[in-house]
Design a protein around this motif. Structure first.
Motif, mmCIF file in Angstrom:
data_model
loop_
_atom_site.group_PDB
_atom_site.id
_atom_site.type_symbol
_atom_site.label_atom_id
_atom_site.label_comp_id
_atom_site.label_asym_id
_atom_site.label_seq_id
_atom_site.Cartn_x
_atom_site.Cartn_y
_atom_site.Cartn_z
ATOM 1 N N GLY A 172 0.796 -1.213 0.000
ATOM 2 C CA GLY A 172 0.000 0.000 0.000
ATOM 3 C C GLY A 172 0.832 1.267 0.000
ATOM 4 N N GLN A 173 2.160 1.111 -0.148
ATOM 5 C CA GLN A 173 3.007 2.294 -0.118
ATOM 6 C C GLN A 173 3.910 2.379 -1.340
ATOM 7 O OE1 GLN A 173 4.900 3.645 3.352
ATOM 8 N NE2 GLN A 173 3.381 2.865 4.747
ATOM 9 N N ILE A 174 3.952 1.346 -2.160
ATOM 10 C CA ILE A 174 4.683 1.434 -3.411
ATOM 11 C C ILE A 174 3.790 2.177 -4.404
ATOM 12 C CG2 ILE A 174 5.607 0.144 -5.357
ATOM 13 C CD1 ILE A 174 6.506 -1.980 -3.454
ATOM 14 N N VAL A 175 4.271 3.290 -4.909
ATOM 15 C CA VAL A 175 3.437 4.146 -5.751
ATOM 16 C C VAL A 175 4.050 4.302 -7.137
ATOM 17 C CG1 VAL A 175 2.474 6.463 -6.032
ATOM 18 C CG2 VAL A 175 2.539 5.406 -3.767
ATOM 19 N N ASP A 176 3.217 4.139 -8.152
ATOM 20 C CA ASP A 176 3.599 4.402 -9.538
ATOM 21 C C ASP A 176 2.821 5.626 -10.018
ATOM 22 O OD1 ASP A 176 5.086 2.113 -9.369
ATOM 23 O OD2 ASP A 176 3.672 0.871 -10.496
ATOM 24 N N ASP A 177 3.452 6.424 -10.860
ATOM 25 C CA ASP A 177 2.806 7.621 -11.399
ATOM 26 C C ASP A 177 2.404 7.389 -12.844
ATOM 27 O OD1 ASP A 177 3.199 9.760 -9.229
ATOM 28 O OD2 ASP A 177 5.237 8.967 -9.468
ATOM 29 N N VAL A 178 1.142 7.653 -13.153
ATOM 30 C CA VAL A 178 0.631 7.509 -14.522
ATOM 31 C C VAL A 178 -0.007 8.833 -14.937
ATOM 32 C CG1 VAL A 178 -0.823 6.186 -16.090
ATOM 33 C CG2 VAL A 178 0.194 5.072 -14.099
ATOM 34 N N GLU A 179 0.403 9.312 -16.104
ATOM 35 C CA GLU A 179 -0.102 10.588 -16.612
ATOM 36 C C GLU A 179 -0.773 10.392 -17.968
ATOM 37 O OE1 GLU A 179 2.991 13.917 -15.752
ATOM 38 O OE2 GLU A 179 4.112 12.084 -16.226
ATOM 39 N N PHE A 180 -1.808 11.183 -18.201
ATOM 40 C CA PHE A 180 -2.508 11.179 -19.487
ATOM 41 C C PHE A 180 -2.649 12.629 -19.948
ATOM 42 C CE2 PHE A 180 -3.981 7.617 -16.937
ATOM 43 C CZ PHE A 180 -3.796 6.540 -17.783
ATOM 44 N N TRP A 181 -2.398 12.835 -21.226
ATOM 45 C CA TRP A 181 -2.413 14.203 -21.763
ATOM 46 C C TRP A 181 -3.076 14.230 -23.131
ATOM 47 C CZ3 TRP A 181 1.664 16.477 -25.283
ATOM 48 C CH2 TRP A 181 1.423 17.847 -25.516
ATOM 49 N N PHE A 182 -4.008 15.189 -23.297
ATOM 50 C CA PHE A 182 -4.669 15.436 -24.576
ATOM 51 C C PHE A 182 -3.948 16.606 -25.243
ATOM 52 C CE2 PHE A 182 -7.618 13.101 -22.133
ATOM 53 C CZ PHE A 182 -8.599 12.560 -22.951
ATOM 54 N N PRO A 183 -3.068 16.346 -26.197
ATOM 55 C CA PRO A 183 -2.307 17.429 -26.834
ATOM 56 C C PRO A 183 -3.237 18.397 -27.558
ATOM 57 C CG PRO A 183 -1.365 15.276 -27.357
ATOM 58 C CD PRO A 183 -2.701 15.028 -26.745
ATOM 59 N N PRO A 184 -2.821 19.667 -27.695
ATOM 60 C CA PRO A 184 -3.635 20.641 -28.431
ATOM 61 C C PRO A 184 -3.679 20.289 -29.915
ATOM 62 C CG PRO A 184 -1.482 21.562 -27.898
ATOM 63 C CD PRO A 184 -1.573 20.268 -27.162
ATOM 64 N N GLY A 185 -4.720 20.745 -30.579
ATOM 65 C CA GLY A 185 -4.866 20.449 -32.002
ATOM 66 C C GLY A 185 -6.138 19.679 -32.276
ATOM 67 N N ASN A 186 -6.307 19.313 -33.524
ATOM 68 C CA ASN A 186 -7.537 18.634 -33.935
ATOM 69 C C ASN A 186 -7.461 17.111 -33.874
ATOM 70 O OD1 ASN A 186 -8.776 21.137 -34.535
ATOM 71 N ND2 ASN A 186 -7.799 21.183 -36.557
ATOM 72 N N LYS A 187 -6.264 16.562 -33.710
ATOM 73 C CA LYS A 187 -6.135 15.110 -33.676
ATOM 74 C C LYS A 187 -6.683 14.543 -32.362
ATOM 75 C CE LYS A 187 -2.179 14.443 -36.759
ATOM 76 N NZ LYS A 187 -0.833 13.835 -36.887
#
Length: 228
Positions: A172-187
C-alpha cells in the motif's frame, strides 16, 4: 535512484518476488512454496532452500510490510511530472526498465508505447466524441480498472491532463505515477506515461497496466495508434 545493491532496493525487489512468483512456485498438492527467498534482514543472510509454508509466507510478507513503512516505499513524487514547457510533451523515461512513455522514440522498444486515438477512423463508434467526452470515458476506466490490483487515485486533473497514483496491493506504499495528456490540435490523440518511482525494473507492471486500460477503452471505441 536506489542501486540494486542497496538494502532499500533489495526489500523492494523482495516484495515483487513474493507477489509475482507466488502462483508460479506454489505447489498446491503440498501447500508449500519451494522459494529461494531473498533475505532482507542483513547483508550476510543466505537464500533459504527449505520448503516454506503459507503461514511462513504470511509472516515474512508482514515483515516486508513493516519494512515498507520504515523505508517509505512510496518514494518522493518526481518534480518533472506534467506537460513539459519547452517542447510540449510528457517527460521521457529514465534509463531504468520501469517506465513507458509515448514521448519516447518508437525505436526504443523498452520505453516506447504508442498513443491512443479516441476517434479512430473505421472504428466501432457510430459518431465521433468530443475531447470532453473522451476525458470522461478515460476517467471512468481509470476509476473502474485496477490492473494487478493496484489502487488508482486521481491526484490532479485539468481539462487536458490527468495524473494518477497507483498504490500497490500488498504494502500500500509502493506508488507508480501515470499521466494522461490530450495534446492541443484537432487530432483525437491521448499521450501517456507510466513509471515506477523506485527500483530499476518493474516486471512489466507499467506496460501491463497500460494494456489493461487500453483494452477497457477499446470497448468504448478507442484504439491504439499502432493498430490504425
Amino acid at each position: 535512484m536506489a542501486s540494486l545493491s542497496s538494502p532499500f532496493t533489495r526489500c523492494y525487489c523482495c516484495y515483487y518476488y513474493y507477489y509475482y512468483n507466488y502462483n508460479k512456485f506454489y505447489d498446491r498438492s503440498t501447500s508449500t512454496l519451494p522459494l529461494h527467498i531473498l533475505s532482507h534482514h542483513n547483508n550476510h543472510d543466505k537464500p533459504s532452500h527449505h520448503q516454506i509454508t503459507r503461514r511462513e509466507i504470511v509472516l515474512r510478507s508482514s515483515e516486508i510490510a513493516v519494512l515498507g513503512a520504515v523505508f517509505k516505499f512510496s518514494g518522493k513524487k518526481p518534480d518533472y511530472l506534467g506537460v513539459q514547457k519547452n517542447t510540449p510533451s510528457l517527460s521521457l523515461c529514465p534509463a531504468t526498465n520501469n517506465c513507458i512513455s509515448t514521448s519516447e522514440n518508437s525505436s526504443d522498444l523498452i520505453h516506447y508505447a504508442p498513443p491512443w486515438n479516441y476517434n479512430p477512423e473505421g472504428g466501432r463508434r457510430k459518431k465521433t466524441v468530443s475531447r470532453e467526452d473522451a476525458m470522461e470515458e478515460l476517467l471512468q476506466v481509470i476509476k473502474s480498472t485496477k490492473p494487478d490490483k493496484y489502487t488508482p487515485r486521481i491526484v490532479e486533473k485539468k481539462d487536458d491532463y490527468v495524473h494518477v497514483e497507483y498504490e500497490s496491493p500488498i504494502l500500500g506504499q509502493i506508488v507508480d505515477d501515470v499521466e494522461f495528456w490530450f495534446p492541443p490540435g484537432n487530432k483525437p490523440i491521448v499521450e501517456y506515461r507510466s513509471a515506477s518511482r523506485l527500483g530499476n525494473f518493474d516486471f512489466d507492471v507499467n506496460r501491463k497496466r497500460i494494456k489493461a486500460l487500453r483494452l477497457e477503452l477499446e470497448n468504448k471505441g478507442w484504439a491504439s495508434e499502432d493498430s490504425i
